[in-house]
Design a protein around this motif. Structure first.
Motif, PDB file in Angstrom:
ATOM      1  N   GLU A 190       0.812  -1.222   0.000  1.00 23.85           N
ATOM      2  CA  GLU A 190       0.000   0.000   0.000  1.00 23.85           C
ATOM      3  C   GLU A 190       0.842   1.268   0.000  1.00 23.85           C
ATOM      4  O   GLU A 190       0.298   2.372  -0.057  1.00 23.85           O
ATOM      5  CB  GLU A 190      -0.911  -0.004   1.235  1.00 23.85           C
ATOM      6  N   LYS A 191       2.167   1.142   0.062  1.00 27.79           N
ATOM      7  CA  LYS A 191       3.033   2.316   0.201  1.00 27.79           C
ATOM      8  C   LYS A 191       3.698   2.686  -1.126  1.00 27.79           C
ATOM      9  O   LYS A 191       3.950   1.832  -1.969  1.00 27.79           O
ATOM     10  CB  LYS A 191       4.117   2.045   1.251  1.00 27.79           C
ATOM     11  N   GLN A 192       4.008   3.959  -1.268  1.00 36.71           N
ATOM     12  CA  GLN A 192       4.707   4.420  -2.473  1.00 36.71           C
ATOM     13  C   GLN A 192       6.189   4.050  -2.438  1.00 36.71           C
ATOM     14  O   GLN A 192       6.774   3.739  -3.476  1.00 36.71           O
ATOM     15  CB  GLN A 192       4.563   5.942  -2.611  1.00 36.71           C
ATOM     16  N   VAL A 193       6.778   4.131  -1.262  1.00 41.04           N
ATOM     17  CA  VAL A 193       8.195   3.792  -1.107  1.00 41.04           C
ATOM     18  C   VAL A 193       8.342   2.807   0.048  1.00 41.04           C
ATOM     19  O   VAL A 193       7.819   3.042   1.143  1.00 41.04           O
ATOM     20  CB  VAL A 193       9.053   5.045  -0.823  1.00 41.04           C
ATOM     21  N   VAL A 194       9.051   1.712  -0.213  1.00 42.85           N
ATOM     22  CA  VAL A 194       9.370   0.726   0.815  1.00 42.85           C
ATOM     23  C   VAL A 194      10.887   0.643   0.915  1.00 42.85           C
ATOM     24  O   VAL A 194      11.564   0.324  -0.071  1.00 42.85           O
ATOM     25  CB  VAL A 194       8.781  -0.663   0.486  1.00 42.85           C
ATOM     26  N   LEU A 195      11.420   0.944   2.087  1.00 47.01           N
ATOM     27  CA  LEU A 195      12.858   0.893   2.322  1.00 47.01           C
ATOM     28  C   LEU A 195      13.166  -0.313   3.204  1.00 47.01           C
ATOM     29  O   LEU A 195      12.738  -0.372   4.356  1.00 47.01           O
ATOM     30  CB  LEU A 195      13.338   2.169   3.015  1.00 47.01           C
ATOM     31  N   PHE A 196      13.899  -1.269   2.644  1.00 50.97           N
ATOM     32  CA  PHE A 196      14.293  -2.462   3.394  1.00 50.97           C
ATOM     33  C   PHE A 196      15.723  -2.242   3.885  1.00 50.97           C
ATOM     34  O   PHE A 196      16.681  -2.348   3.136  1.00 50.97           O
ATOM     35  CB  PHE A 196      14.214  -3.705   2.499  1.00 50.97           C
ATOM     36  N   GLY A 197      15.844  -1.902   5.170  1.00 51.33           N
ATOM     37  CA  GLY A 197      17.150  -1.661   5.772  1.00 51.33           C
ATOM     38  C   GLY A 197      17.792  -2.962   6.206  1.00 51.33           C
ATOM     39  O   GLY A 197      17.300  -3.638   7.100  1.00 51.33           O
TER      40      GLY A 197
END
Length: 285
Positions: free
Chosen positions: A45-52
């Motif tokens: 559902e998100k525009q940006v997904v950051l996988f740290g």
């Protein structure tokens, strides 16, 4: 009593063994344990997904691939990118994705991390096989190195062509962000200039955010892989994404290795989702 003790041992011991062999646990911002599917559903559902990530943790890289597959299967308009390729490698990547050069040529020309073959190649190959655009987001290391020696002002001396591979100048830095403050404190007593090192870190964060936004233009979602320190506590890349464009919906994931597969309040605050891995989980280096 003698009969009860063996029974208790049989009841408890299997759970102790199970707890030691769970490969990962995932917690949300509220500290509740959730499934991978729940995390993936929210990510969609998100525009940006950051996988740290922790760069060398093999389980984390496997989970990154599973999330890439899940996001791809759930909808269209997905863009994939990562810190593990520098922005000036984009031409070679585009040529390989377009079947203009072969994989051998690609790997000979770009700057590969030492664990690319085991940890990142499966991600990039999946993207290519499924026509998912890939964006190299990291600043070329030579520019970060120059900033670490001379500060952000040295970037003004580079050519206009060189500046195509970094965030637009001038780059604003909030030096009061806890992550940057902590970085300076860790360098206390070092021979290196702490202010310049923070500037180099900010250059990486700003450049990754800039190329994420460029890649997102006209697309639905950008899934990005980066070291956890670039997005933990909603700083780093997250700060610059919000600085460049208000109103983005962003989700962060972080990875923690722990002897006890649980989280405390400090860890819970680092990201929207926290993946906890055993300290003895497999490493690629």
């Amino acid at each position: 009593m003698n009969k009860i003790l063996p029974l208790l041992f049989l009841l408890v011991f299997p759970f102790q063994i199970y707890a030691q062999t769970v490969p990962y646990r995932i917690f949300n911002l509220q500290g509740e344990e959730v499934s991978f599917e729940q995390m993936a559903e929210e990510a969609a559902e998100k525009q940006v997904v950051l996988f740290g990530e922790l760069h060398n943790n093999s389980i984390a890289h496997w989970l990154q691939l599973q999330l890439l597959k899940s996001l791809h299967e759930r909808g269209e308009g997905l863009v994939f990118g990562g810190e593990f390729f520098e922005a000036d490698d984009q031409l070679s990547l585009d040529e390989w994705f377009g079947d203009l050069i072969n994989e051998k040529n690609l790997e000979a020309e770009v700057k590969l991390w030492n664990n690319y073959q085991t940890d990142y190649k499966p991600l990039v190959q999946y993207a290519k096989s499924n026509d998912i655009p890939f964006v190299a987001t990291n600043v070329p290391r030579k520019y970060a190195s120059a900033v670490s020696r001379g500060g952000l002002e040295v970037l003004e001396d580079f050519s206009e062509e060189a500046k195509l591979f970094i965030a637009p100048l001038p780059i604003e830095i909030d030096r009061e962000l806890p992550g940057y403050v902590g970085m300076k404190e860790m360098m206390h007593g070092s021979h290196m200039n702490a202010e310049h090192m923070v500037a180099a870190q900010a250059l990486k964060d700003a450049t990754m955010a800039y190329f994420i936004l460029k890649g997102l233009d006209g697309m639905e979602q950008f899934y990005h892989i980066n070291g956890s320190y670039h997005s933990n506590n909603y700083e780093g890349i997250v700060w610059y994404l919000k600085h460049y464009e208000e109103g983005l919906s962003i989700m962060t994931i972080t990875v923690e290795e722990k002897g006890v597969m649980d989280i405390d309040e400090e860890t819970r605050a680092k990201a929207n989702f926290i993946i906890v891995l055993p300290t003895d989980s497999p490493k690629s280096y």
